[in-house]
Design an enzyme around this catalytic site. Structure first.
Site, PDB file in Angstrom:
ATOM      1  N   ASN A   9      -7.164  41.046 -24.516  1.00  0.00           N
ATOM      2  CA  ASN A   9      -8.245  41.806 -23.882  1.00  0.00           C
ATOM      3  C   ASN A   9      -7.646  43.124 -23.401  1.00  0.00           C
ATOM      4  O   ASN A   9      -6.929  43.150 -22.405  1.00  0.00           O
ATOM      5  CB  ASN A   9      -8.813  40.991 -22.710  1.00  0.00           C
ATOM      6  CG  ASN A   9      -9.863  41.757 -21.930  1.00  0.00           C
ATOM      7  OD1 ASN A   9     -10.292  42.840 -22.354  1.00  0.00           O
ATOM      8  ND2 ASN A   9     -10.275  41.214 -20.801  1.00  0.00           N
ATOM      9  N   TRP A  10      -7.940  44.172 -24.113  1.00  0.00           N
ATOM     10  CA  TRP A  10      -7.325  45.477 -23.803  1.00  0.00           C
ATOM     11  C   TRP A  10      -7.955  46.143 -22.585  1.00  0.00           C
ATOM     12  O   TRP A  10      -7.462  47.160 -22.108  1.00  0.00           O
ATOM     13  CB  TRP A  10      -7.426  46.417 -25.019  1.00  0.00           C
ATOM     14  CG  TRP A  10      -6.612  45.993 -26.206  1.00  0.00           C
ATOM     15  CD1 TRP A  10      -5.823  44.871 -26.313  1.00  0.00           C
ATOM     16  CD2 TRP A  10      -6.488  46.686 -27.453  1.00  0.00           C
ATOM     17  NE1 TRP A  10      -5.226  44.829 -27.553  1.00  0.00           N
ATOM     18  CE2 TRP A  10      -5.620  45.930 -28.272  1.00  0.00           C
ATOM     19  CE3 TRP A  10      -7.039  47.871 -27.960  1.00  0.00           C
ATOM     20  CZ2 TRP A  10      -5.279  46.331 -29.563  1.00  0.00           C
ATOM     21  CZ3 TRP A  10      -6.702  48.258 -29.249  1.00  0.00           C
ATOM     22  CH2 TRP A  10      -5.829  47.493 -30.044  1.00  0.00           C
ATOM     23  N   LYS A  11      -9.056  45.614 -22.108  1.00  0.00           N
ATOM     24  CA  LYS A  11      -9.765  46.193 -20.946  1.00  0.00           C
ATOM     25  C   LYS A  11      -9.979  47.700 -21.160  1.00  0.00           C
ATOM     26  O   LYS A  11     -10.148  48.125 -22.302  1.00  0.00           O
ATOM     27  CB  LYS A  11      -9.001  45.861 -19.661  1.00  0.00           C
ATOM     28  CG  LYS A  11      -8.708  44.351 -19.543  1.00  0.00           C
ATOM     29  CD  LYS A  11      -8.193  43.928 -18.206  1.00  0.00           C
ATOM     30  CE  LYS A  11      -7.940  42.425 -18.214  1.00  0.00           C
ATOM     31  NZ  LYS A  11      -7.505  41.915 -16.920  1.00  0.00           N
ATOM     32  N   HIS A  97     -16.260  37.903 -17.835  1.00  0.00           N
ATOM     33  CA  HIS A  97     -14.925  38.192 -17.300  1.00  0.00           C
ATOM     34  C   HIS A  97     -15.036  38.439 -15.796  1.00  0.00           C
ATOM     35  O   HIS A  97     -16.023  39.029 -15.331  1.00  0.00           O
ATOM     36  CB  HIS A  97     -14.312  39.402 -18.011  1.00  0.00           C
ATOM     37  CG  HIS A  97     -12.859  39.535 -17.713  1.00  0.00           C
ATOM     38  ND1 HIS A  97     -12.404  40.089 -16.537  1.00  0.00           N
ATOM     39  CD2 HIS A  97     -11.758  39.136 -18.404  1.00  0.00           C
ATOM     40  CE1 HIS A  97     -11.068  40.031 -16.533  1.00  0.00           C
ATOM     41  NE2 HIS A  97     -10.655  39.464 -17.655  1.00  0.00           N
ATOM     42  N   GLU A  99     -13.757  40.556 -13.969  1.00  0.00           N
ATOM     43  CA  GLU A  99     -13.933  41.974 -13.600  1.00  0.00           C
ATOM     44  C   GLU A  99     -15.391  42.395 -13.787  1.00  0.00           C
ATOM     45  O   GLU A  99     -15.907  43.218 -13.024  1.00  0.00           O
ATOM     46  CB  GLU A  99     -12.962  42.844 -14.430  1.00  0.00           C
ATOM     47  CG  GLU A  99     -11.528  42.643 -13.952  1.00  0.00           C
ATOM     48  CD  GLU A  99     -10.462  42.758 -15.024  1.00  0.00           C
ATOM     49  OE1 GLU A  99     -10.728  43.311 -16.107  1.00  0.00           O
ATOM     50  OE2 GLU A  99      -9.341  42.277 -14.770  1.00  0.00           O
ATOM     51  N   GLU A 169      -9.608  31.696 -16.261  1.00  0.00           N
ATOM     52  CA  GLU A 169      -8.786  32.776 -15.736  1.00  0.00           C
ATOM     53  C   GLU A 169      -8.883  32.781 -14.209  1.00  0.00           C
ATOM     54  O   GLU A 169      -9.820  33.390 -13.648  1.00  0.00           O
ATOM     55  CB  GLU A 169      -9.269  34.126 -16.270  1.00  0.00           C
ATOM     56  CG  GLU A 169      -9.239  34.241 -17.776  1.00  0.00           C
ATOM     57  CD  GLU A 169      -9.159  35.702 -18.233  1.00  0.00           C
ATOM     58  OE1 GLU A 169      -8.222  36.012 -18.965  1.00  0.00           O
ATOM     59  OE2 GLU A 169     -10.020  36.508 -17.840  1.00  0.00           O
ATOM     60  N   GLY A 175      -3.488  40.050 -13.636  1.00  0.00           N
ATOM     61  CA  GLY A 175      -2.843  41.331 -13.370  1.00  0.00           C
ATOM     62  C   GLY A 175      -1.933  41.322 -12.151  1.00  0.00           C
ATOM     63  O   GLY A 175      -1.486  42.365 -11.692  1.00  0.00           O
ATOM     64  N   SER A 215      -1.843  36.716 -16.275  1.00  0.00           N
ATOM     65  CA  SER A 215      -0.399  37.005 -16.271  1.00  0.00           C
ATOM     66  C   SER A 215       0.402  36.190 -17.291  1.00  0.00           C
ATOM     67  O   SER A 215       1.537  35.799 -17.015  1.00  0.00           O
ATOM     68  CB  SER A 215       0.184  36.832 -14.863  1.00  0.00           C
ATOM     69  OG  SER A 215      -0.382  37.789 -13.984  1.00  0.00           O
ATOM     70  N   GLY A 236      -4.170  39.920 -20.963  1.00  0.00           N
ATOM     71  CA  GLY A 236      -4.497  41.282 -20.549  1.00  0.00           C
ATOM     72  C   GLY A 236      -3.316  42.199 -20.760  1.00  0.00           C
ATOM     73  O   GLY A 236      -3.029  42.646 -21.872  1.00  0.00           O
ATOM     74  N   GLY A 237      -2.595  42.485 -19.690  1.00  0.00           N
ATOM     75  CA  GLY A 237      -1.503  43.463 -19.709  1.00  0.00           C
ATOM     76  C   GLY A 237      -0.540  43.308 -20.880  1.00  0.00           C
ATOM     77  O   GLY A 237      -0.197  44.298 -21.543  1.00  0.00           O
TER      78      GLY A 237
HETATM   79  P1  13P Z   1      -3.484  39.813 -17.321  1.00  0.00           P
HETATM   80  O1  13P Z   1      -2.863  39.107 -18.507  1.00  0.00           O
HETATM   81  O2  13P Z   1      -3.153  41.263 -17.244  1.00  0.00           O
HETATM   82  O3  13P Z   1      -3.225  39.062 -16.053  1.00  0.00           O
HETATM   83  O4  13P Z   1      -5.081  39.764 -17.537  1.00  0.00           O
HETATM   84  C1  13P Z   1      -5.683  38.567 -17.881  1.00  0.00           C
HETATM   85  C2  13P Z   1      -7.092  38.842 -18.236  1.00  0.00           C
HETATM   86  O5  13P Z   1      -7.884  39.224 -17.399  1.00  0.00           O
HETATM   87  C3  13P Z   1      -7.486  38.692 -19.646  1.00  0.00           C
HETATM   88  O6  13P Z   1      -8.862  38.755 -19.791  1.00  0.00           O
END
Ligand code: 13P
Length: 252
Positions: A9-11, A97, A99, A169, A175, A215, A236-237
């Site tokens: 997920n590149w956000k 998600h 967010e 999640e 993050g 993470s 994510g990251g």
């Molecule tokens: P991180 O891997 O950066 O913690 O993010 C997880 C995430 O929200 C994937 O959708």
């Protein structure tokens, strides 16, 4: 036997040039990997979906959107419909998600409508669930996840579940560098699977893919993915770096 899924997920990261470079690096890394039972997905921002779908044509990579609207079309300035996604070759969407829930006030009612709209268009949904830190501290994490699941998805019929992938999640692990311990992930995934078995049946519950997100890094991926009810990860990251993402794909 469930296959493994690793989804990046590149956000709100990567402009067009960065997206193209990252896809090319991932493509070349994957070309030397044996992927028979692993599905690799990436979810760029809306504006880069078209370019990325073109770049991954003929590869094993699936492209997903990070969100979509619940309406078929109309006066929803700034929104994107299922049909629009499909017109650029995207048939998978991440919904719910944390967010989106936190910053854009997406609640269970809205998410149920989005899921329904996606399924009407035969799209695959990666549906996210997860508790906040306060919920876990108050020992409410199972209740929170149960309601997120029931309120948005338990109106679905058995056949609909073919197109649902869940992603647990925990918000406190997103993050933050703090990952759920493998046994915490396993415990929640087993709990979710059990709720599905109670509402539907064991067979359906055994077939649902449940990803872990929060993470995940090359250093902890093997341990998390080795849990019985963890069917891969939503990353994510670490998905923004081809070497790390490929190492995570390699870890499943
Ligand atoms: P991180 O891997 O950066 O913690 O993010 C997880 C995430 O929200 C994937 O959708």
């Amino acid at each position: 036997m469930r296959k493994k899924i690793v989804a990046g997920n590149w956000k709100m990261n990567n402009d067009l040039q960065a997206s193209i470079s990252l896809v090319n690096e991932i493509k070349s890394g994957l070309s030397s990997m044996e992927l028979s039972s692993t599905e690799v997905m990436i979810a760029p921002t809306f504006v880069n979906l078209h370019a990325v779908t073109k770049l991954v044509e003929g590869t094993a990579i699936t492209v997903a959107a990070q969100n979509m609207h619940f309406a078929e079309k109309g006066a929803y300035t700034g929104e994107i419909s299922a049909k629009m996604l499909q017109s650029v070759g995207v048939n998978t969407v991440i919904l719910g998600h944390s967010e989106r829930r936190a910053y854009f006030h997406e609640d269970a009612t809205m998410l149920a409508k989005k899921v329904e709209q996606a399924l009407e268009h035969q799209m695959k949904v990666i549906f996210c669930l997860g508790e906040q830190l306060e919920d876990r501290k108050a020992d409410q994490h199972f209740n929170v996840v149960e309601y997120q699941l029931k309120d948005a998805l338990f109106q679905l019929n058995d056949a609909d579940w073919q197109d649902i992938v869940l992603a647990y999640e925990p918000v406190w692990a997103i993050g933050t560098g703090e990952t759920a311990r493998p046994e915490q992930a396993q415990e929640m995934h087993a709990f979710i699977r059990n709720l599905i078995a109670e509402q539907y049946d064991e067979k359906l519950a055994e077939e649902v893919h449940i990803l872990y997100g929060g993470s995940v890094k090359p250093t902890n991926a093997v341990e998390i993915f080795s849990q019985k009810d963890v069917d891969g990860g939503l990353i994510g990251g670490a998905s923004l770096n081809a070497t790390d993402f490929l190492a995570i794909v390699n870890a499943v």
